[in-house]
Design a protein around this motif. Structure first.
Motif, mmCIF file in Angstrom:
data_model
loop_
_atom_site.group_PDB
_atom_site.id
_atom_site.type_symbol
_atom_site.label_atom_id
_atom_site.label_comp_id
_atom_site.label_asym_id
_atom_site.label_seq_id
_atom_site.Cartn_x
_atom_site.Cartn_y
_atom_site.Cartn_z
ATOM 1 N N ILE A 272 0.760 -1.220 0.051
ATOM 2 C CA ILE A 272 0.088 0.050 -0.018
ATOM 3 C C ILE A 272 1.087 1.261 -0.104
ATOM 4 C CG2 ILE A 272 -1.965 1.304 1.226
ATOM 5 C CD1 ILE A 272 -2.752 -1.603 0.181
ATOM 6 N N TRP A 273 0.520 2.198 -0.814
ATOM 7 C CA TRP A 273 1.284 3.350 -1.116
ATOM 8 C C TRP A 273 0.558 4.699 -0.979
ATOM 9 C CZ3 TRP A 273 6.639 1.877 -2.315
ATOM 10 C CH2 TRP A 273 6.657 0.606 -3.005
ATOM 11 N N GLU A 274 0.982 5.851 -0.427
ATOM 12 C CA GLU A 274 0.444 6.849 -0.621
ATOM 13 C C GLU A 274 0.486 7.581 -2.333
ATOM 14 O OE1 GLU A 274 0.337 11.380 1.631
ATOM 15 O OE2 GLU A 274 2.122 10.174 1.726
ATOM 16 N N ALA B 31 -7.618 2.091 5.464
ATOM 17 C CA ALA B 31 -7.569 3.230 6.291
ATOM 18 C C ALA B 31 -7.154 2.592 7.519
ATOM 19 C CB ALA B 31 -8.716 3.920 6.376
ATOM 20 N N GLU B 32 -7.670 1.513 7.978
ATOM 21 C CA GLU B 32 -7.099 0.980 9.508
ATOM 22 C C GLU B 32 -6.082 -0.138 9.394
ATOM 23 O OE1 GLU B 32 -10.583 -0.335 11.012
ATOM 24 O OE2 GLU B 32 -11.792 1.459 11.051
ATOM 25 N N ASN B 33 -5.410 -0.384 8.205
ATOM 26 C CA ASN B 33 -4.418 -1.240 7.968
ATOM 27 C C ASN B 33 -4.711 -2.709 8.657
ATOM 28 O OD1 ASN B 33 -1.942 -2.599 7.606
ATOM 29 N ND2 ASN B 33 -0.959 -1.418 9.364
ATOM 30 N N SER B 34 -5.824 -3.140 8.138
ATOM 31 C CA SER B 34 -6.595 -4.289 8.772
ATOM 32 C C SER B 34 -7.068 -5.344 7.865
ATOM 33 C CB SER B 34 -7.646 -4.159 9.743
ATOM 34 O OG SER B 34 -8.677 -3.470 9.077
ATOM 35 N N TYR B 35 -6.956 -6.501 8.356
ATOM 36 C CA TYR B 35 -7.619 -7.702 7.370
ATOM 37 C C TYR B 35 -9.040 -7.862 7.804
ATOM 38 C CZ TYR B 35 -8.779 -12.524 6.558
ATOM 39 O OH TYR B 35 -9.537 -13.937 6.378
ATOM 40 N N TYR C 162 2.036 0.458 4.081
ATOM 41 C CA TYR C 162 1.815 -1.028 4.626
ATOM 42 C C TYR C 162 2.117 -1.989 3.941
ATOM 43 C CZ TYR C 162 -1.464 2.350 6.817
ATOM 44 O OH TYR C 162 -2.216 3.583 7.304
ATOM 45 N N THR C 163 2.300 -3.000 4.161
ATOM 46 C CA THR C 163 2.290 -4.636 3.528
ATOM 47 C C THR C 163 1.191 -5.435 4.034
ATOM 48 O OG1 THR C 163 4.528 -4.140 3.108
ATOM 49 C CG2 THR C 163 3.988 -6.237 2.502
ATOM 50 N N PHE C 164 0.352 -5.994 3.201
ATOM 51 C CA PHE C 164 -0.500 -6.897 3.566
ATOM 52 C C PHE C 164 -0.006 -8.180 3.008
ATOM 53 C CE2 PHE C 164 -4.218 -3.688 3.250
ATOM 54 C CZ PHE C 164 -3.720 -3.221 4.408
ATOM 55 N N THR C 165 -0.092 -9.206 3.986
ATOM 56 C CA THR C 165 0.215 -10.612 3.585
ATOM 57 C C THR C 165 -0.985 -11.466 4.070
ATOM 58 O OG1 THR C 165 1.201 -11.026 5.972
ATOM 59 C CG2 THR C 165 2.753 -10.053 3.986
ATOM 60 N N GLY C 166 -0.869 -12.625 3.410
ATOM 61 C CA GLY C 166 -2.118 -13.640 3.755
ATOM 62 C C GLY C 166 -2.349 -14.526 2.481
ATOM 63 N N HIS C 167 -2.071 -13.972 1.263
ATOM 64 C CA HIS C 167 -2.435 -14.793 0.050
ATOM 65 C C HIS C 167 -1.143 -15.863 0.004
ATOM 66 C CE1 HIS C 167 -5.896 -13.203 -1.710
ATOM 67 N NE2 HIS C 167 -5.577 -11.832 -1.479
ATOM 68 N N ARG C 168 -1.656 -17.206 -0.195
ATOM 69 C CA ARG C 168 -0.776 -18.335 -0.397
ATOM 70 C C ARG C 168 -0.275 -18.319 -1.751
ATOM 71 N NH1 ARG C 168 -4.016 -22.952 2.216
ATOM 72 N NH2 ARG C 168 -5.617 -21.986 1.148
ATOM 73 N N PHE D 133 -10.523 -1.111 -5.221
ATOM 74 C CA PHE D 133 -10.998 -0.631 -4.202
ATOM 75 C C PHE D 133 -12.559 -0.494 -4.342
ATOM 76 C CE2 PHE D 133 -6.834 0.980 -3.332
ATOM 77 C CZ PHE D 133 -6.695 0.898 -1.972
ATOM 78 N N ARG D 134 -13.488 -0.601 -3.142
ATOM 79 C CA ARG D 134 -14.774 -0.158 -3.321
ATOM 80 C C ARG D 134 -14.870 1.143 -3.774
ATOM 81 N NH1 ARG D 134 -19.088 -0.873 1.474
ATOM 82 N NH2 ARG D 134 -20.779 -0.109 0.394
ATOM 83 N N ARG D 135 -15.552 1.765 -4.555
ATOM 84 C CA ARG D 135 -15.549 3.277 -5.005
ATOM 85 C C ARG D 135 -16.240 3.826 -3.622
ATOM 86 N NH1 ARG D 135 -15.567 4.991 -9.960
ATOM 87 N NH2 ARG D 135 -17.118 6.602 -9.480
ATOM 88 N N GLY D 136 -15.669 5.106 -3.372
ATOM 89 C CA GLY D 136 -16.234 5.906 -1.916
ATOM 90 C C GLY D 136 -15.525 5.482 -0.806
ATOM 91 N N THR D 137 -14.962 4.487 -0.925
ATOM 92 C CA THR D 137 -14.397 3.899 0.520
ATOM 93 C C THR D 137 -13.028 3.447 0.271
ATOM 94 O OG1 THR D 137 -14.768 1.335 0.028
ATOM 95 C CG2 THR D 137 -16.634 2.745 0.997
ATOM 96 N N HIS D 138 -12.496 3.189 1.610
ATOM 97 C CA HIS D 138 -10.916 2.540 1.567
ATOM 98 C C HIS D 138 -10.962 0.955 1.687
ATOM 99 C CE1 HIS D 138 -9.735 6.775 2.591
ATOM 100 N NE2 HIS D 138 -9.495 6.681 1.467
ATOM 101 N N GLN D 139 -12.157 0.309 1.382
ATOM 102 C CA GLN D 139 -12.026 -0.895 1.642
ATOM 103 C C GLN D 139 -11.549 -1.512 0.289
ATOM 104 O OE1 GLN D 139 -15.872 -3.041 1.410
ATOM 105 N NE2 GLN D 139 -15.644 -4.062 3.463
ATOM 106 N N LEU D 140 -10.828 -2.454 0.428
ATOM 107 C CA LEU D 140 -9.819 -3.268 -0.751
ATOM 108 C C LEU D 140 -10.128 -4.534 -0.997
ATOM 109 C CD1 LEU D 140 -7.473 -2.888 -2.751
ATOM 110 C CD2 LEU D 140 -6.078 -3.567 -0.983
ATOM 111 N N TYR D 141 -10.329 -5.026 -2.198
ATOM 112 C CA TYR D 141 -10.800 -6.493 -2.477
ATOM 113 C C TYR D 141 -9.430 -7.112 -3.103
ATOM 114 C CZ TYR D 141 -15.492 -5.017 -1.620
ATOM 115 O OH TYR D 141 -16.737 -4.436 -1.144
ATOM 116 N N SER D 142 -8.910 -8.162 -2.807
ATOM 117 C CA SER D 142 -7.956 -8.797 -3.583
ATOM 118 C C SER D 142 -8.303 -10.225 -3.765
ATOM 119 C CB SER D 142 -6.548 -8.748 -2.925
ATOM 120 O OG SER D 142 -6.720 -9.610 -1.529
#
Length: 475
Positions: free
Chosen positions: A225-227, A271-275, A235-241, A249-258
């Motif tokens: 995740i970059w500014e 925004a909350e750096n969370s899974y 941030y760096t998100f890990t979890g995928h194998r 991104f969901r429009r109008g939010t900071h919810q991310l789908y991967s």
């Protein structure tokens, strides 16, 4: 007969004292009959002259009266005329106000109708017929990557482009000048103290609708995740194998789908750096993902041959079938319709209420190979201008194609061929729809099945000009 009598008979006045006395009698208007008789001949002429002189003396007085009457009538007519002009101006002003109110009401009604259709996911603005044939000479080519472009995104304000490639770098470009604004270099594996970056092929990117966050995913299972403004790592998100193949991104939010080649779909809160959660369902590696405003996303299932719509709150999914090959690309046109491309050469238009395609264009980019052994060109990228009838597809047949969606998305008609040599690995329309960006490479973004040596690894900006609209009737 005397001379005097002859002169009277001819109507001429007699000379001498008698004539003078007669004239004096006429001036005194004598009462004697004889005198009148004597002055019959000359008196008639004098009376006529006297009558003319009286009419001449009275004529100026009548003319002045008539002029005064005419002046009085002209003033009244002027008042009447001015009153009529004023009333006409008032009428015109009222008509203009009524037209303006009607126009504003039409605009408001049209805007409300568009908003309702957009919320329902059924908005389809007709813009494809206005697009003029792009001139190949106007295409701007931005070169900076060493290897094939794999993905790109455009900032919401249409001022910058982010591109990523197999060389593991991300470049931010200025749309106006075509210059590099920032380069995120490749990170070496195991090296400490180096700036953050990707050490393997970057396969996907997404940018939030407010332009604040940029997300990028690579083959090493990481999401960075970059500014977006400063390109600073957050941030760096890990979890995928397995390799991360799709981000949105969901429009109008900071919810991310991967999504990933591990067949899963994950939800994150940037925004909350969370899974948040993980969803499963695909039977093969997922190749692409997209999302709009609703709390759901769509995925292209690759070799499992399905398109799936994921309803995040319900943790449920809708499964769609239609392509015969691997579905490698997908994008939402509006909340209710989407377009996908597959390696069987087909392009499909889908509606969420139908499990089968509303329209299916086979061999969308033609055939290749020897006679009798022809194979369709793979559709490697698709793009749609949001809430319109304009769609773009890319392959490796040296062209990008623009299509018009028919009424109700039940037909797909070819508009133009835009020549571009190489694999078209990514396509994106600008928010305003005034240009299309293509990521071109010598190789396919997911492998090295072919190599087009004459191609150049580059970002291509294709201007889209619209034909001028005819003037409105009565303007």
């Amino acid at each position: 007969m005397s001379a005097t009598g002859a002169a009277r008979k001819r109507g001429k006045p007699a000379s001498g004292a008698g004539a003078g006395a007669g004239a004096g009698k006429r001036r005194r208007k004598g009462d004697s009959f004889g005198d009148k008789g004597k002055s019959k001949g000359g008196g008639k002429m004098n009376e006529e002259i006297s009558s003319d002189s009286e009419s001449e003396s009275l004529a100026p007085r009548r003319t002045e009266e008539e002029e005064e009457e005419e002046l009085e009538e002209t003033a009244q007519e002027k008042k009447l005329r001015l009153a009529k002009v004023y009333l006409e101006q008032l009428r015109q002003q009222e008509e203009e106000k009524a037209e303006a109110r009607e126009f504003e009401e039409d605009q408001v009604a049209g805007r409300l109708k568009e908003d309702v259709l957009e919320q329902r996911g059924r908005l389809q603005k007709s813009v494809a017929k206005e697009i003029q044939a792009p001139d190949p000479a106007d295409i701007r080519i931005l070169r900076g990557h060493q290897l094939s472009i794999t993905c790109l995104v455009i900032t919401p304000d249409d001022l910058a482009i982010f591109s990523a490639a197999k060389d593991c770098t991300i470049i931010k470009w200025s749309v106006e000048s075509g210059r590099k604004l920032h380069v995120i270099p490749r990170a070496k594996k195991g090296a400490e103290g180096q700036p953050p970056g990707h050490s393997t092929h970057v396969l996907c990117m997404a940018i939030s609708s407010d332009g604040k966050y940029l997300a990028s995913g690579d083959r090493s299972k990481l999401i960075l995740i970059w500014e977006a403004q400063s390109c600073q790592h957050l941030y760096t998100f890990t979890g995928h194998r397995d390799a991360v193949s799709g981000l949105a991104f969901r429009r109008g939010t900071h919810q991310l789908y991967s999504t990933s080649h591990d067949r899963s779909v994950k939800v994150w809160n940037v925004a909350e750096n969370s899974y948040v959660e993980t969803l499963f369902g695909h039977q093969d590696a997922v190749a692409a993902l997209d999302a709009l405003s609703r709390e759901c996303c769509v995925t292209a299932g690759g070799r499992d041959g399905t398109v799936r719509v994921w309803k995040i709150p319900e943790e449920s999914q809708l499964v769609f079938y239609g392509h015969q090959g691997s579905i490698d690309s997908i994008q939402l046109i509006n909340e209710e319709h989407m377009v996908s491309g597959a390696d069987d050469g087909s392009v499909a238009l889908w509606g969420l209420s139908k499990k089968r395609p509303l329209a299916l264009q086979r061999e969308a980019h033609g055939l290749r190979g020897e006679l009798g052994l022809e194979q369709p060109f793979w559709v490697s990228a698709v793009a749609a201008l949001l809430n319109t009838d304009l769609v773009a597809t890319g392959s490796h047949n040296n062209s990008v194609r623009l299509w018009q969606c028919g009424e109700g998305f039940r037909q797909l008609d070819l508009l133009y061929n835009i020549p571009l040599v190489g694999f078209i690995n990514s396509l994106k329309f600008s928010s305003a729809g005034d240009f299309l960006v293509a990521g071109v490479g010598q190789e396919h973004r997911l492998g090295r099945w072919w190599r087009i040596k004459e191609a150049r690894n580059s970002v291509c900006i294709i201007p889209l000009r619209r034909a001028p609209r005819p003037p409105a009737a009565g303007s």
